[in-house]
Design a protein around this motif. Structure first.
Motif, mmCIF file in Angstrom:
data_model
loop_
_atom_site.group_PDB
_atom_site.id
_atom_site.type_symbol
_atom_site.label_atom_id
_atom_site.label_comp_id
_atom_site.label_asym_id
_atom_site.label_seq_id
_atom_site.Cartn_x
_atom_site.Cartn_y
_atom_site.Cartn_z
ATOM 1 N N TYR A 50 3.410 -0.606 7.628
ATOM 2 C CA TYR A 50 2.899 -1.766 6.901
ATOM 3 C C TYR A 50 4.058 -2.664 6.495
ATOM 4 O O TYR A 50 4.980 -2.239 5.794
ATOM 5 C CB TYR A 50 2.131 -1.303 5.663
ATOM 6 C CG TYR A 50 1.548 -2.433 4.836
ATOM 7 C CD1 TYR A 50 0.648 -3.331 5.404
ATOM 8 C CD2 TYR A 50 1.875 -2.593 3.496
ATOM 9 C CE1 TYR A 50 0.103 -4.369 4.653
ATOM 10 C CE2 TYR A 50 1.329 -3.617 2.737
ATOM 11 C CZ TYR A 50 0.447 -4.504 3.319
ATOM 12 O OH TYR A 50 -0.102 -5.532 2.581
ATOM 13 N N SER A 71 1.598 3.061 5.333
ATOM 14 C CA SER A 71 0.690 2.337 4.443
ATOM 15 C C SER A 71 1.389 1.644 3.274
ATOM 16 O O SER A 71 0.724 1.162 2.353
ATOM 17 C CB SER A 71 -0.368 3.295 3.878
ATOM 18 O OG SER A 71 0.255 4.351 3.156
ATOM 19 N N ARG A 72 2.702 1.572 3.307
ATOM 20 C CA ARG A 72 3.375 0.914 2.182
ATOM 21 C C ARG A 72 4.746 0.400 2.583
ATOM 22 O O ARG A 72 5.329 0.825 3.583
ATOM 23 C CB ARG A 72 3.507 1.870 0.997
ATOM 24 C CG ARG A 72 4.433 3.054 1.249
ATOM 25 C CD ARG A 72 4.518 3.932 0.017
ATOM 26 N NE ARG A 72 5.477 5.020 0.194
ATOM 27 C CZ ARG A 72 5.836 5.881 -0.763
ATOM 28 N NH1 ARG A 72 5.295 5.775 -1.972
ATOM 29 N NH2 ARG A 72 6.708 6.828 -0.537
ATOM 30 N N VAL A 97 -1.142 0.149 0.595
ATOM 31 C CA VAL A 97 -2.528 -0.013 1.038
ATOM 32 C C VAL A 97 -3.252 1.305 0.805
ATOM 33 O O VAL A 97 -2.867 2.334 1.378
ATOM 34 C CB VAL A 97 -2.597 -0.372 2.536
ATOM 35 C CG1 VAL A 97 -4.051 -0.546 2.976
ATOM 36 C CG2 VAL A 97 -1.789 -1.622 2.831
ATOM 37 N N LEU A 121 -6.337 0.988 9.135
ATOM 38 C CA LEU A 121 -4.952 0.711 8.764
ATOM 39 C C LEU A 121 -4.146 0.266 9.975
ATOM 40 O O LEU A 121 -3.319 -0.654 9.876
ATOM 41 C CB LEU A 121 -4.324 1.965 8.148
ATOM 42 C CG LEU A 121 -2.845 1.852 7.770
ATOM 43 C CD1 LEU A 121 -2.655 0.847 6.637
ATOM 44 C CD2 LEU A 121 -2.294 3.226 7.372
ATOM 45 N N ASP A 129 -1.695 -2.989 10.293
ATOM 46 C CA ASP A 129 -0.264 -2.850 10.571
ATOM 47 C C ASP A 129 0.138 -3.627 11.824
ATOM 48 O O ASP A 129 1.142 -4.360 11.824
ATOM 49 C CB ASP A 129 0.097 -1.373 10.751
ATOM 50 C CG ASP A 129 0.068 -0.593 9.444
ATOM 51 O OD1 ASP A 129 -0.075 -1.222 8.377
ATOM 52 O OD2 ASP A 129 0.198 0.643 9.498
ATOM 53 N N SER A 162 10.844 -4.813 2.911
ATOM 54 C CA SER A 162 9.980 -5.369 3.943
ATOM 55 C C SER A 162 10.604 -6.641 4.501
ATOM 56 O O SER A 162 11.275 -7.398 3.786
ATOM 57 C CB SER A 162 8.601 -5.694 3.373
ATOM 58 O OG SER A 162 7.872 -6.521 4.256
#
Length: 242
Positions: free
Chosen positions: A10, A41-42, A56, A115, A119, A210
């Motif tokens: 993610y 997820s993060r 997420v 997910l 992504d 990120s």
């Protein structure tokens, strides 16, 4: 033919895209077991008080061996609105906030069921923004024989793609060595990236965030900060941080 294999994540960090930029074919490992509280997820953004997770929520309870591509987003909580609010709060004064925030807003107001779809949507978006032209494929499309251990899985992927070089993530040094690849005439290399410093909001530089942090701060110049990109002479100068 240069090949890399990574699990989708993610809002990945810039190293993910630097590795992608160094190969001819980038394979999304979508069939591996989903790992909880991981990059699938993060990811992290920078705030006025340090870094913070954007996570997420997913339906994974009791689903410990499920592959990544089967994991569903838990939309019972307003997670997307929370992410947008946090991004707005901490990046609204960034030089390129107005340029990119509407793209995030449009994407995160969609109703994502899986997910993986979320992504891959952002990975494809960032790939384009970073001017990366690498061909990306889903490992499931290769129809590899089963079962395979993790080393043979990589080798079989390389053989299917006629790879002459496999660019591995640095964490795989614990279980990969040249002796497994040499009989197949495949060179093993590790992506050992030195993280560049770029102009950034909110005080001292924080690395491994990120890639959205890079984009909001550097805009169209973001691609030039990838270590695999030709670096202009200006990068050798110190950057004042905002």
């Amino acid at each position: 033919m240069r090949v890399a294999i990574l699990q989708p994540g993610y809002l990945p960090w810039m190293g993910y895209f630097d590795q992608m930029n160094q190969v001819d074919v980038f394979v999304h490992a979508t069939d591996l077991q989903y790992t909880r509280q991981d990059w699938r997820s993060r990811n992290r953004i920078k705030t006025r008080t340090g870094w913070q997770w954007l996570t997420v929520p997913v339906h994974s309870k009791g689903n410990f061996f499920a592959p990544i591509h089967t994991i569903r987003v838990n939309n019972s909580t307003p997670w997307a609105r929370k992410h947008l609010n946090l991004i707005r709060e901490h990046y609204r004064t960034a030089p390129f906030f107005d340029r990119y925030f509407p793209v995030f807003e449009e994407a995160l107001t969609r109703q994502w069921e899986y997910l993986l779809d979320l992504d891959l949507y952002f990975i494809d978006l960032f790939k384009d923004l970073l001017l990366i032209h690498t061909r990306c494929i889903d490992i499931r499309d290769l129809h590899l024989p089963q079962p395979l251990d993790r080393v043979q899985r990589i080798i079989q992927t390389c053989l299917r793609l006629r790879a002459t070089l496999y660019l591995s993530g640095d964490a795989a040094r614990t279980y990969l060595d040249e002796s497994s690849f040499t009989p197949h005439e495949i060179v093993l290399q590790f992506h050992d990236m030195t993280h560049p410093v770029y102009p950034q909001l909110h005080g001292p530089f924080i690395s491994h965030l990120s890639v959205i942090d890079l984009l909001f701060n550097c805009g169209p110049a973001s691609a030039s900060y990838l270590p695999s990109a030709p670096a202009p002479s200006s990068h050798s100068k110190d950057h004042s941080q905002k």
